[in-house]
Design an enzyme around this catalytic site. Structure first.
Site, PDB file in Angstrom:
ATOM      1  N   LYS A 235       0.879  -1.182   0.000  1.00 41.91           N
ATOM      2  CA  LYS A 235       0.000   0.000   0.000  1.00 41.91           C
ATOM      3  C   LYS A 235       0.909   1.221   0.000  1.00 41.91           C
ATOM      4  CE  LYS A 235      -4.249  -1.641   0.617  1.00 41.91           C
ATOM      5  NZ  LYS A 235      -4.760  -1.952   1.944  1.00 41.91           N
TER       6      LYS A 235
ATOM      7  N   HIS B 179       2.149   6.952   2.367  1.00 40.61           N
ATOM      8  CA  HIS B 179       1.746   8.298   1.971  1.00 40.61           C
ATOM      9  C   HIS B 179       1.926   9.313   3.086  1.00 40.61           C
ATOM     10  CE1 HIS B 179      -1.931   7.710   4.212  1.00 40.61           C
ATOM     11  NE2 HIS B 179      -2.125   6.567   3.565  1.00 40.61           N
TER      12      HIS B 179
ATOM     13  N   HIS C  92       1.199   8.743   6.709  1.00 38.53           N
ATOM     14  CA  HIS C  92       2.068   7.915   7.557  1.00 38.53           C
ATOM     15  C   HIS C  92       3.174   8.711   8.227  1.00 38.53           C
ATOM     16  CE1 HIS C  92       0.543   4.595   4.884  1.00 38.53           C
ATOM     17  NE2 HIS C  92       0.287   4.151   6.090  1.00 38.53           N
TER      18      HIS C  92
END
Ligand code: ARG
Length: 572
Positions: A127, A130, A133
Protein backbone atom coordinates in the site's frame (compact mmCIF):
# COMPACT_ATOMS: atom_id res chain seq x y z
CA UNK A 1 22.94 20.28 37.54
CA UNK A 2 22.20 22.49 40.51
CA UNK A 3 18.47 22.17 41.16
CA UNK A 4 17.04 25.55 42.22
CA UNK A 5 13.57 24.27 42.90
CA UNK A 6 14.85 21.59 45.24
CA UNK A 7 17.14 24.04 46.94
CA UNK A 8 14.21 26.41 47.47
CA UNK A 9 12.07 23.61 48.90
CA UNK A 10 14.78 22.73 51.40
CA UNK A 11 15.18 26.37 52.31
CA UNK A 12 11.44 26.87 52.78
CA UNK A 13 11.20 23.77 54.95
CA UNK A 14 13.11 25.64 57.62
CA UNK A 15 10.62 28.51 57.53
CA UNK A 16 7.31 26.75 57.01
CA UNK A 17 5.80 24.74 59.80
CA UNK A 18 4.06 21.46 59.14
CA UNK A 19 5.25 20.76 55.59
CA UNK A 20 8.30 18.77 54.57
CA UNK A 21 10.50 19.65 51.63
CA UNK A 22 8.93 17.03 49.36
CA UNK A 23 5.48 18.54 49.89
CA UNK A 24 6.86 22.01 49.37
CA UNK A 25 8.62 20.88 46.20
CA UNK A 26 5.24 19.92 44.78
CA UNK A 27 3.83 23.32 45.61
CA UNK A 28 6.57 25.53 44.20
CA UNK A 29 5.47 27.00 40.89
CA UNK A 30 7.12 28.60 37.90
CA UNK A 31 5.19 31.83 37.22
CA UNK A 32 4.01 32.54 33.69
CA UNK A 33 5.33 36.10 33.88
CA UNK A 34 8.98 36.56 34.71
CA UNK A 35 8.04 39.78 36.54
CA UNK A 36 6.47 37.48 39.13
CA UNK A 37 9.78 35.83 39.85
CA UNK A 38 11.55 32.69 38.66
CA UNK A 39 9.80 30.63 41.29
CA UNK A 40 6.76 31.26 43.43
CA UNK A 41 5.40 29.65 46.56
CA UNK A 42 1.61 29.84 47.10
CA UNK A 43 0.50 30.11 50.74
CA UNK A 44 -3.21 29.23 50.50
CA UNK A 45 -2.76 25.74 51.88
CA UNK A 46 -1.02 27.01 55.00
CA UNK A 47 -3.81 29.36 56.04
CA UNK A 48 -5.88 26.76 57.84
CA UNK A 49 -3.07 25.24 59.89
CA UNK A 50 -1.52 28.57 60.79
CA UNK A 51 -4.88 30.32 61.27
CA UNK A 52 -3.64 33.33 59.34
CA UNK A 53 -4.51 35.00 56.07
CA UNK A 54 -2.44 33.61 53.15
CA UNK A 55 -1.17 37.07 52.24
CA UNK A 56 0.14 37.57 55.72
CA UNK A 57 1.92 34.23 55.67
CA UNK A 58 3.48 35.10 52.31
CA UNK A 59 4.75 38.36 53.74
CA UNK A 60 6.33 36.63 56.74
CA UNK A 61 8.03 33.97 54.64
CA UNK A 62 9.34 36.56 52.19
CA UNK A 63 10.82 38.43 55.13
CA UNK A 64 12.58 35.33 56.41
CA UNK A 65 14.09 34.65 53.00
CA UNK A 66 15.71 38.03 52.86
CA UNK A 67 19.47 37.73 52.84
CA UNK A 68 19.45 34.23 51.31
CA UNK A 69 22.42 34.19 48.95
CA UNK A 70 20.52 32.40 46.19
CA UNK A 71 18.14 35.28 45.57
CA UNK A 72 18.42 38.62 43.90
CA UNK A 73 15.21 39.54 45.73
CA UNK A 74 12.08 38.00 47.19
CA UNK A 75 8.70 39.64 47.49
CA UNK A 76 5.22 38.82 48.69
CA UNK A 77 2.50 39.49 46.15
CA UNK A 78 -0.91 38.66 47.61
CA UNK A 79 -0.76 35.00 48.65
CA UNK A 80 2.49 34.25 46.83
CA UNK A 81 6.14 34.47 47.76
CA UNK A 82 7.93 35.39 44.56
CA UNK A 83 11.60 34.50 44.34
CA UNK A 84 14.14 35.88 41.88
CA UNK A 85 17.30 33.80 41.43
CA UNK A 86 20.60 35.71 41.22
CA UNK A 87 21.47 36.19 37.58
CA UNK A 88 24.98 35.01 38.10
CA UNK A 89 23.82 31.73 39.72
CA UNK A 90 21.32 31.06 36.93
CA UNK A 91 23.85 31.79 34.23
CA UNK A 92 26.60 29.77 35.81
CA UNK A 93 24.36 26.76 36.36
CA UNK A 94 22.84 26.82 32.90
CA UNK A 95 26.17 27.27 31.14
CA UNK A 96 27.95 24.62 33.18
CA UNK A 97 25.20 22.10 32.47
CA UNK A 98 24.70 22.78 28.77
CA UNK A 99 28.39 22.98 27.96
CA UNK A 100 29.60 20.42 30.50
CA UNK A 101 27.06 17.75 29.64
CA UNK A 102 27.38 18.40 25.93
CA UNK A 103 25.34 16.08 23.76
CA UNK A 104 23.79 14.52 26.87
CA UNK A 105 22.37 17.84 28.09
CA UNK A 106 18.59 17.64 28.44
CA UNK A 107 18.57 13.96 29.24
CA UNK A 108 18.95 12.15 32.53
CA UNK A 109 19.30 8.70 34.01
CA UNK A 110 15.75 8.61 35.27
CA UNK A 111 14.84 5.62 33.09
CA UNK A 112 17.41 3.47 34.85
CA UNK A 113 17.85 1.28 31.77
CA UNK A 114 14.26 0.00 31.88
CA UNK A 115 12.84 -1.35 28.62
CA UNK A 116 10.41 0.73 26.65
CA UNK A 117 8.94 -0.53 23.41
CA UNK A 118 8.16 2.24 20.98
CA UNK A 119 6.06 1.06 18.09
CA UNK A 120 5.73 3.51 15.22
CA UNK A 121 5.36 3.97 11.49
CA UNK A 122 3.89 0.49 10.81
CA UNK A 123 2.77 0.99 7.20
CA UNK A 124 0.92 -1.64 5.22
CA UNK A 125 2.79 -3.74 2.69
CA UNK A 126 1.84 -3.18 -0.93
CA UNK A 127 0.00 0.00 0.00
CA UNK A 128 1.29 3.51 -0.58
CA UNK A 129 3.51 5.00 2.08
CA UNK A 130 1.75 8.30 1.97
CA UNK A 131 1.78 11.64 3.71
CA UNK A 132 -0.65 10.28 6.33
CA UNK A 133 2.07 7.92 7.56
CA UNK A 134 4.47 10.67 8.32
CA UNK A 135 2.88 11.43 11.64
CA UNK A 136 3.35 8.05 13.31
CA UNK A 137 6.82 7.79 11.82
CA UNK A 138 8.08 11.15 12.97
CA UNK A 139 6.24 11.42 16.30
CA UNK A 140 7.27 7.87 17.18
CA UNK A 141 10.88 8.53 16.34
CA UNK A 142 10.90 11.62 18.55
CA UNK A 143 9.27 9.79 21.44
CA UNK A 144 11.87 7.08 21.07
CA UNK A 145 14.70 9.62 21.14
CA UNK A 146 13.25 11.34 24.18
CA UNK A 147 12.90 8.08 26.11
CA UNK A 148 16.40 7.03 25.15
CA UNK A 149 17.72 10.40 26.38
CA UNK A 150 15.89 9.87 29.66
CA UNK A 151 17.87 6.72 30.22
CA UNK A 152 15.38 4.10 29.07
CA UNK A 153 16.45 1.17 26.97
CA UNK A 154 14.16 1.58 23.98
CA UNK A 155 13.21 -0.95 21.31
CA UNK A 156 12.02 0.57 18.04
CA UNK A 157 9.39 -1.65 16.49
CA UNK A 158 7.82 -1.33 13.06
CA UNK A 159 4.62 -3.38 13.28
CA UNK A 160 4.24 -3.80 9.54
CA UNK A 161 0.79 -4.50 8.14
CA UNK A 162 2.07 -7.54 6.30
CA UNK A 163 -0.68 -10.04 6.88
CA UNK A 164 -4.37 -10.56 6.34
CA UNK A 165 -6.89 -11.45 3.67
CA UNK A 166 -5.75 -8.67 1.36
CA UNK A 167 -2.64 -10.73 0.61
CA UNK A 168 -4.86 -13.47 -0.75
CA UNK A 169 -6.29 -10.88 -3.15
CA UNK A 170 -2.87 -9.68 -4.14
CA UNK A 171 -1.64 -13.19 -4.83
CA UNK A 172 -4.63 -13.92 -7.04
CA UNK A 173 -4.32 -10.60 -8.83
CA UNK A 174 -0.63 -11.07 -9.47
CA UNK A 175 -1.16 -14.55 -10.87
CA UNK A 176 -3.83 -13.30 -13.22
CA UNK A 177 -2.47 -9.96 -14.38
CA UNK A 178 0.94 -9.55 -12.85
CA UNK A 179 4.35 -9.01 -14.31
CA UNK A 180 7.61 -9.44 -12.46
CA UNK A 181 9.49 -6.56 -14.11
CA UNK A 182 6.76 -4.06 -13.32
CA UNK A 183 6.75 -5.04 -9.68
CA UNK A 184 10.50 -4.78 -9.44
CA UNK A 185 10.60 -1.41 -11.11
CA UNK A 186 7.91 0.22 -9.04
CA UNK A 187 6.71 -2.20 -6.39
CA UNK A 188 4.10 -0.32 -4.46
CA UNK A 189 2.44 1.55 -7.30
CA UNK A 190 2.27 -1.68 -9.31
CA UNK A 191 0.97 -3.86 -6.50
CA UNK A 192 -1.57 -1.20 -5.65
CA UNK A 193 -2.77 -1.22 -9.25
CA UNK A 194 -3.24 -5.02 -9.09
CA UNK A 195 -5.15 -4.64 -5.88
CA UNK A 196 -7.44 -2.02 -7.37
CA UNK A 197 -7.99 -4.13 -10.45
CA UNK A 198 -8.88 -7.06 -8.24
CA UNK A 199 -11.66 -5.05 -6.64
CA UNK A 200 -13.02 -3.88 -9.97
CA UNK A 201 -13.03 -7.39 -11.39
CA UNK A 202 -14.46 -8.92 -8.23
CA UNK A 203 -17.53 -6.74 -8.59
CA UNK A 204 -18.33 -8.57 -11.80
CA UNK A 205 -17.04 -11.98 -10.78
CA UNK A 206 -17.65 -12.91 -7.14
CA UNK A 207 -15.70 -16.16 -7.45
CA UNK A 208 -12.50 -14.08 -7.29
CA UNK A 209 -13.20 -13.42 -3.62
CA UNK A 210 -13.34 -17.15 -2.96
CA UNK A 211 -10.09 -17.65 -4.79
CA UNK A 212 -8.49 -14.93 -2.68
CA UNK A 213 -9.75 -16.48 0.54
CA UNK A 214 -8.30 -19.78 -0.55
CA UNK A 215 -4.95 -18.20 -1.41
CA UNK A 216 -4.76 -16.52 1.99
CA UNK A 217 -5.63 -19.69 3.78
CA UNK A 218 -2.85 -21.48 1.81
CA UNK A 219 -0.53 -18.73 2.96
CA UNK A 220 -1.63 -19.17 6.56
CA UNK A 221 -0.92 -22.90 6.28
CA UNK A 222 2.58 -22.16 5.03
CA UNK A 223 2.17 -23.33 1.45
CA UNK A 224 5.45 -22.74 -0.40
CA UNK A 225 4.22 -20.91 -3.54
CA UNK A 226 1.96 -18.47 -1.74
CA UNK A 227 4.59 -17.84 0.91
CA UNK A 228 7.25 -17.10 -1.70
CA UNK A 229 5.04 -14.55 -3.45
CA UNK A 230 4.04 -12.91 -0.21
CA UNK A 231 7.68 -12.76 0.91
CA UNK A 232 8.60 -11.09 -2.35
CA UNK A 233 5.84 -8.47 -2.09
CA UNK A 234 7.02 -7.80 1.44
CA UNK A 235 10.71 -7.47 0.52
CA UNK A 236 9.97 -5.15 -2.40
CA UNK A 237 7.72 -2.97 -0.26
CA UNK A 238 10.27 -2.71 2.54
CA UNK A 239 12.85 -1.62 -0.02
CA UNK A 240 10.60 1.30 -0.87
CA UNK A 241 9.82 2.15 2.75
CA UNK A 242 13.52 2.06 3.55
CA UNK A 243 14.21 4.79 1.03
CA UNK A 244 11.88 7.05 2.98
CA UNK A 245 13.35 6.01 6.32
CA UNK A 246 16.81 6.77 4.99
CA UNK A 247 15.69 10.23 3.86
CA UNK A 248 14.22 10.85 7.30
CA UNK A 249 17.18 9.36 9.13
CA UNK A 250 14.97 6.84 10.91
CA UNK A 251 15.84 3.30 12.00
CA UNK A 252 14.15 0.35 13.61
CA UNK A 253 15.33 -2.50 15.80
CA UNK A 254 12.57 -4.81 14.69
CA UNK A 255 10.29 -5.25 11.71
CA UNK A 256 8.18 -7.83 13.50
CA UNK A 257 4.85 -6.99 11.88
CA UNK A 258 1.55 -8.77 11.84
CA UNK A 259 2.84 -11.84 10.03
CA UNK A 260 5.37 -12.43 12.77
CA UNK A 261 2.49 -13.41 15.01
CA UNK A 262 0.91 -15.91 12.64
CA UNK A 263 2.27 -18.83 14.65
CA UNK A 264 1.62 -17.13 17.98
CA UNK A 265 -2.12 -16.64 17.59
CA UNK A 266 -3.08 -20.10 18.79
CA UNK A 267 -1.66 -19.38 22.20
CA UNK A 268 -3.48 -16.06 22.49
CA UNK A 269 -6.75 -17.65 21.44
CA UNK A 270 -6.45 -20.47 23.96
CA UNK A 271 -5.73 -17.98 26.74
CA UNK A 272 -8.91 -16.13 25.79
CA UNK A 273 -10.78 -19.39 25.79
CA UNK A 274 -9.43 -20.47 29.20
CA UNK A 275 -10.59 -17.19 30.66
CA UNK A 276 -14.05 -17.82 29.25
CA UNK A 277 -13.93 -14.67 27.16
CA UNK A 278 -14.84 -16.17 23.79
CA UNK A 279 -18.34 -16.40 22.34
CA UNK A 280 -19.65 -17.76 19.09
CA UNK A 281 -21.58 -15.46 16.85
CA UNK A 282 -22.76 -16.52 13.39
CA UNK A 283 -19.90 -18.97 13.14
CA UNK A 284 -17.33 -16.34 14.04
CA UNK A 285 -15.63 -16.06 17.42
CA UNK A 286 -15.86 -12.80 19.35
CA UNK A 287 -15.18 -11.17 22.70
CA UNK A 288 -18.34 -9.46 23.85
CA UNK A 289 -17.54 -5.96 25.09
CA UNK A 290 -21.07 -4.64 25.47
CA UNK A 291 -20.65 -4.24 29.22
CA UNK A 292 -17.97 -1.64 28.49
CA UNK A 293 -20.00 0.12 25.86
CA UNK A 294 -17.99 -1.18 22.92
CA UNK A 295 -18.87 -3.30 19.91
CA UNK A 296 -17.66 -6.92 20.03
CA UNK A 297 -14.07 -7.69 19.06
CA UNK A 298 -13.88 -10.18 16.21
CA UNK A 299 -11.18 -12.77 17.04
CA UNK A 300 -11.61 -15.30 14.24
CA UNK A 301 -13.81 -15.26 11.15
CA UNK A 302 -16.14 -18.00 10.01
CA UNK A 303 -13.35 -19.63 8.00
CA UNK A 304 -11.07 -19.58 11.03
CA UNK A 305 -8.82 -16.77 9.81
CA UNK A 306 -7.58 -14.30 12.38
CA UNK A 307 -7.94 -10.53 12.43
CA UNK A 308 -6.01 -7.36 13.09
CA UNK A 309 -6.98 -7.31 16.76
CA UNK A 310 -6.12 -10.99 17.24
CA UNK A 311 -2.62 -10.21 16.05
CA UNK A 312 -2.39 -7.22 18.37
CA UNK A 313 -3.33 -9.40 21.35
CA UNK A 314 -0.70 -11.96 20.37
CA UNK A 315 1.85 -9.16 19.85
CA UNK A 316 1.33 -7.72 23.33
CA UNK A 317 1.72 -11.15 24.95
CA UNK A 318 4.85 -11.80 22.94
CA UNK A 319 6.40 -8.44 23.73
CA UNK A 320 5.85 -8.89 27.45
CA UNK A 321 7.47 -12.30 27.30
CA UNK A 322 10.34 -11.41 25.00
CA UNK A 323 11.23 -7.98 26.39
CA UNK A 324 9.69 -7.80 29.86
CA UNK A 325 8.82 -4.21 29.02
CA UNK A 326 8.37 -1.43 31.53
CA UNK A 327 6.22 0.36 28.96
CA UNK A 328 4.81 -0.65 25.61
CA UNK A 329 3.91 2.39 23.49
CA UNK A 330 1.83 2.47 20.30
CA UNK A 331 2.02 5.59 18.19
CA UNK A 332 -1.04 5.12 16.00
CA UNK A 333 -3.64 7.54 14.56
CA UNK A 334 -6.66 8.47 16.64
CA UNK A 335 -8.86 6.82 14.01
CA UNK A 336 -7.85 3.59 15.73
CA UNK A 337 -8.92 4.68 19.21
CA UNK A 338 -11.74 2.16 19.35
CA UNK A 339 -9.49 -0.67 18.23
CA UNK A 340 -7.00 0.11 20.97
CA UNK A 341 -9.69 0.51 23.63
CA UNK A 342 -11.11 -2.88 22.73
CA UNK A 343 -7.68 -4.44 22.67
CA UNK A 344 -6.63 -2.98 26.01
CA UNK A 345 -9.88 -4.09 27.64
CA UNK A 346 -9.19 -7.62 26.43
CA UNK A 347 -5.66 -7.57 27.87
CA UNK A 348 -7.17 -6.39 31.17
CA UNK A 349 -9.83 -9.10 31.06
CA UNK A 350 -7.08 -11.65 30.56
CA UNK A 351 -5.93 -10.56 34.00
CA UNK A 352 -2.58 -9.06 33.06
CA UNK A 353 -1.70 -6.26 35.43
CA UNK A 354 0.81 -4.96 32.85
CA UNK A 355 -2.14 -3.77 30.76
CA UNK A 356 -1.59 -0.43 32.46
CA UNK A 357 1.90 -0.24 30.99
CA UNK A 358 0.53 -0.42 27.45
CA UNK A 359 -0.28 3.00 26.06
CA UNK A 360 -1.91 3.99 22.81
CA UNK A 361 -0.55 7.40 21.84
CA UNK A 362 -2.97 8.81 19.28
CA UNK A 363 -2.52 11.76 16.95
CA UNK A 364 -4.76 13.81 14.70
CA UNK A 365 -5.23 13.86 10.97
CA UNK A 366 -2.99 15.55 8.44
CA UNK A 367 -4.68 17.04 5.42
CA UNK A 368 -3.38 18.85 2.40
CA UNK A 369 -4.13 22.44 1.61
CA UNK A 370 -6.61 21.41 -1.08
CA UNK A 371 -8.57 19.00 1.07
CA UNK A 372 -8.18 15.74 2.88
CA UNK A 373 -6.45 13.09 0.89
CA UNK A 374 -7.95 9.72 0.36
CA UNK A 375 -6.48 6.58 -1.14
CA UNK A 376 -9.81 5.67 -2.67
CA UNK A 377 -10.28 8.92 -4.53
CA UNK A 378 -6.83 8.29 -5.96
CA UNK A 379 -5.52 11.49 -4.43
CA UNK A 380 -2.76 9.82 -2.60
CA UNK A 381 0.32 11.86 -1.93
CA UNK A 382 3.40 9.75 -1.54
CA UNK A 383 5.58 10.65 1.38
CA UNK A 384 8.72 10.15 -0.66
CA UNK A 385 7.49 12.70 -3.20
CA UNK A 386 6.78 15.21 -0.45
CA UNK A 387 10.24 14.77 1.03
CA UNK A 388 11.97 15.09 -2.35
CA UNK A 389 9.94 18.16 -3.14
CA UNK A 390 10.84 19.67 0.22
CA UNK A 391 14.51 19.15 -0.55
CA UNK A 392 14.11 20.57 -4.05
CA UNK A 393 12.27 23.67 -2.87
CA UNK A 394 14.77 24.22 -0.10
CA UNK A 395 17.55 24.02 -2.65
CA UNK A 396 15.94 26.86 -4.58
CA UNK A 397 15.60 28.95 -1.44
CA UNK A 398 19.18 28.22 -0.41
CA UNK A 399 20.41 29.35 -3.81
CA UNK A 400 18.17 32.39 -3.88
CA UNK A 401 19.16 33.51 -0.39
CA UNK A 402 22.76 32.89 -1.13
CA UNK A 403 23.02 30.84 2.01
CA UNK A 404 26.50 30.33 3.36
CA UNK A 405 27.26 26.68 2.64
CA UNK A 406 29.90 24.76 0.79
CA UNK A 407 27.60 21.82 0.19
CA UNK A 408 24.26 22.93 -1.19
CA UNK A 409 22.89 19.42 -1.66
CA UNK A 410 23.65 18.44 1.90
CA UNK A 411 22.21 21.66 3.33
CA UNK A 412 19.08 21.39 1.18
CA UNK A 413 18.54 17.85 2.43
CA UNK A 414 19.07 18.72 6.10
CA UNK A 415 16.88 21.81 5.97
CA UNK A 416 14.16 20.44 3.69
CA UNK A 417 13.69 17.28 5.72
CA UNK A 418 14.05 19.20 8.97
CA UNK A 419 11.29 21.56 7.87
CA UNK A 420 8.84 18.74 7.24
CA UNK A 421 9.67 16.98 10.50
CA UNK A 422 9.45 20.15 12.53
CA UNK A 423 6.04 21.07 11.15
CA UNK A 424 4.84 17.65 12.27
CA UNK A 425 6.16 18.04 15.76
CA UNK A 426 5.51 21.68 16.54
CA UNK A 427 1.78 21.21 17.08
CA UNK A 428 0.10 19.29 19.82
CA UNK A 429 0.03 15.79 18.39
CA UNK A 430 -3.69 15.29 18.87
CA UNK A 431 -4.59 18.33 16.77
CA UNK A 432 -5.49 17.88 13.13
CA UNK A 433 -3.35 20.03 10.91
CA UNK A 434 -3.03 21.18 7.36
CA UNK A 435 0.19 20.52 5.52
CA UNK A 436 1.35 23.83 4.07
CA UNK A 437 4.44 24.39 1.96
CA UNK A 438 4.56 28.10 2.63
CA UNK A 439 4.47 27.63 6.35
CA UNK A 440 7.12 24.96 6.65
CA UNK A 441 9.78 26.52 4.49
CA UNK A 442 9.61 29.92 6.11
CA UNK A 443 12.97 30.85 7.61
CA UNK A 444 11.41 33.45 9.92
CA UNK A 445 8.40 31.79 11.54
CA UNK A 446 8.32 29.12 14.21
CA UNK A 447 9.80 26.57 11.86
CA UNK A 448 12.55 24.01 11.58
CA UNK A 449 14.65 26.21 9.25
CA UNK A 450 14.38 29.07 11.73
CA UNK A 451 15.82 26.94 14.53
CA UNK A 452 18.48 25.45 12.30
CA UNK A 453 19.34 28.94 11.16
CA UNK A 454 19.65 30.11 14.78
CA UNK A 455 21.92 27.18 15.49
CA UNK A 456 24.06 28.02 12.46
CA UNK A 457 24.20 31.66 13.59
CA UNK A 458 25.50 30.51 16.99
CA UNK A 459 28.06 28.29 15.26
CA UNK A 460 29.19 31.17 13.10
CA UNK A 461 29.63 33.46 16.13
CA UNK A 462 31.79 30.82 17.81
CA UNK A 463 33.88 30.47 14.64
CA UNK A 464 34.27 34.21 14.26
CA UNK A 465 35.25 34.61 17.90
CA UNK A 466 38.44 32.70 17.20
CA UNK A 467 39.82 29.45 18.53
CA UNK A 468 41.27 30.80 21.73
CA UNK A 469 38.00 32.44 22.75
CA UNK A 470 36.02 29.32 21.83
CA UNK A 471 38.28 27.17 23.98
CA UNK A 472 37.98 29.53 26.93
CA UNK A 473 34.20 29.83 26.48
CA UNK A 474 33.95 26.06 26.78
CA UNK A 475 35.04 26.33 30.42
CA UNK A 476 32.39 28.66 31.87
CA UNK A 477 33.36 27.87 35.48
CA UNK A 478 36.53 29.91 34.96
CA UNK A 479 34.85 32.93 33.39
CA UNK A 480 33.71 36.26 34.74
CA UNK A 481 30.02 36.15 33.86
CA UNK A 482 29.23 39.61 35.16
CA UNK A 483 29.79 40.83 31.61
CA UNK A 484 26.52 39.24 30.66
CA UNK A 485 24.00 41.74 31.90
CA UNK A 486 21.01 42.17 29.63
CA UNK A 487 17.58 40.85 30.49
CA UNK A 488 17.53 39.00 27.21
CA UNK A 489 20.68 37.12 28.18
CA UNK A 490 19.18 36.23 31.51
CA UNK A 491 15.91 35.11 29.91
CA UNK A 492 17.92 32.97 27.55
CA UNK A 493 19.89 31.38 30.39
CA UNK A 494 16.65 30.53 32.17
CA UNK A 495 15.28 28.78 29.09
CA UNK A 496 18.47 26.76 28.78
CA UNK A 497 18.27 25.88 32.46
CA UNK A 498 14.71 24.60 31.96
CA UNK A 499 15.44 22.54 28.88
CA UNK A 500 15.84 19.25 30.82
CA UNK A 501 12.44 19.84 32.44
CA UNK A 502 10.90 20.30 29.01
CA UNK A 503 12.41 17.00 27.85
CA UNK A 504 11.13 15.21 30.93
CA UNK A 505 7.65 16.66 30.54
CA UNK A 506 7.62 15.75 26.85
CA UNK A 507 8.41 12.17 27.84
CA UNK A 508 5.76 12.01 30.55
CA UNK A 509 3.10 13.40 28.24
CA UNK A 510 4.32 11.65 25.08
CA UNK A 511 4.35 15.10 23.54
CA UNK A 512 7.40 16.03 21.44
CA UNK A 513 5.81 19.43 20.74
CA UNK A 514 6.90 20.47 24.24
CA UNK A 515 10.52 20.13 23.15
CA UNK A 516 9.74 21.78 19.81
CA UNK A 517 8.14 24.80 21.44
CA UNK A 518 10.90 25.09 23.99
CA UNK A 519 13.59 25.30 21.34
CA UNK A 520 11.53 27.86 19.43
CA UNK A 521 11.56 29.94 22.61
CA UNK A 522 15.30 29.49 22.93
CA UNK A 523 15.90 30.45 19.30
CA UNK A 524 13.75 33.56 19.70
CA UNK A 525 15.45 34.54 22.96
CA UNK A 526 18.82 33.98 21.35
CA UNK A 527 18.03 36.21 18.40
CA UNK A 528 16.85 38.89 20.82
CA UNK A 529 20.10 38.58 22.74
CA UNK A 530 22.00 38.77 19.46
CA UNK A 531 20.30 42.05 18.58
CA UNK A 532 20.49 43.54 22.08
CA UNK A 533 24.12 42.85 22.79
CA UNK A 534 27.37 43.28 21.01
CA UNK A 535 28.84 39.82 21.36
CA UNK A 536 32.16 39.88 19.51
CA UNK A 537 33.59 42.86 21.37
CA UNK A 538 37.26 43.80 21.49
CA UNK A 539 37.37 43.08 25.20
CA UNK A 540 38.54 39.46 25.32
CA UNK A 541 37.04 38.67 28.73
CA UNK A 542 33.66 40.09 27.78
CA UNK A 543 33.67 38.34 24.43
CA UNK A 544 34.50 34.97 25.99
CA UNK A 545 31.80 35.29 28.62
CA UNK A 546 29.19 36.05 25.97
CA UNK A 547 30.45 33.34 23.67
CA UNK A 548 30.02 30.90 26.48
CA UNK A 549 26.30 31.68 26.46
CA UNK A 550 26.31 31.30 22.68
CA UNK A 551 27.96 27.89 23.03
CA UNK A 552 25.30 26.82 25.50
CA UNK A 553 22.59 27.95 23.06
CA UNK A 554 24.24 26.07 20.23
CA UNK A 555 24.42 22.85 22.26
CA UNK A 556 20.85 23.11 23.51
CA UNK A 557 19.39 23.81 20.07
CA UNK A 558 21.38 20.96 18.61
CA UNK A 559 20.25 18.54 21.30
CA UNK A 560 16.64 19.67 21.00
CA UNK A 561 16.66 19.26 17.22
CA UNK A 562 18.34 15.89 17.66
CA UNK A 563 15.57 14.67 19.96
CA UNK A 564 13.06 15.61 17.29
CA UNK A 565 15.08 13.76 14.67
CA UNK A 566 16.36 16.87 12.90
CA UNK A 567 19.94 17.62 11.92
CA UNK A 568 21.71 20.81 12.90
CA UNK A 569 23.96 22.12 10.12
CA UNK A 570 26.94 24.23 11.19
CA UNK A 571 26.52 26.64 8.30
CA UNK A 572 23.45 27.95 6.65
N1 ARG B 1 -0.67 -1.03 9.79
C1 ARG B 1 -1.64 -0.24 10.49
C2 ARG B 1 -2.18 0.85 9.57
O1 ARG B 1 -1.49 1.29 8.67
C3 ARG B 1 -1.10 0.40 11.73
C4 ARG B 1 -0.60 -0.57 12.77
C5 ARG B 1 -0.66 0.02 14.12
N2 ARG B 1 -0.12 -0.83 15.13
C6 ARG B 1 -0.75 -1.80 15.77
N3 ARG B 1 -0.09 -2.49 16.65
N4 ARG B 1 -2.00 -2.09 15.52
O2 ARG B 1 -3.28 1.31 9.80
Amino acid sequence: MQNFKKQIAEMLERHVEGLDSAEILDMVEIPQESSMGDYAFPCFRLAKALKKAPALIAKEIAGKLEGEALFEKTEAVSAYVNMFIKKEAMLRTALAAAIGEGSRFGGSGIGGGRKVIVEYSSPNIAKPFHIGHIRSTVIGNAINNIYAALGYDTVRVNHLGDYGTQFGKLIVAYRKWGNKEDVEREPIKTLLAYYTKFHDEAERDASLEDEARLAFSMLEQGSADETALWQWFRDESIKEFSRVYRLLGIDFDSYAGESFYSDKMGKAISLLKDKGLLKESDGAVIVDLEEWGMPPALITKKDGSTLYITRDIAAALYRKEAYGFHKNLYIVASQQNLHFRQWLKIIELLGFEWAEDCVHIPFGLVSLEDGVMSTRAGRVVFLEDVLRRAIERTREIVLEKNVNTDNIDETARQVGIGAVIFQELSNNRIKDYVFSWDKILNFEGETGPYIQYSHARASSLVRKGGEAAAAAAARPEALDLSYIESDSAFGLAKLIYRFPDAVLEAGEKYEPSIVARHIVDIAQAFNKFYHDEHILTDDEAEKTAKLSLVLAVKQTLKNGLGLLGIEAPERM
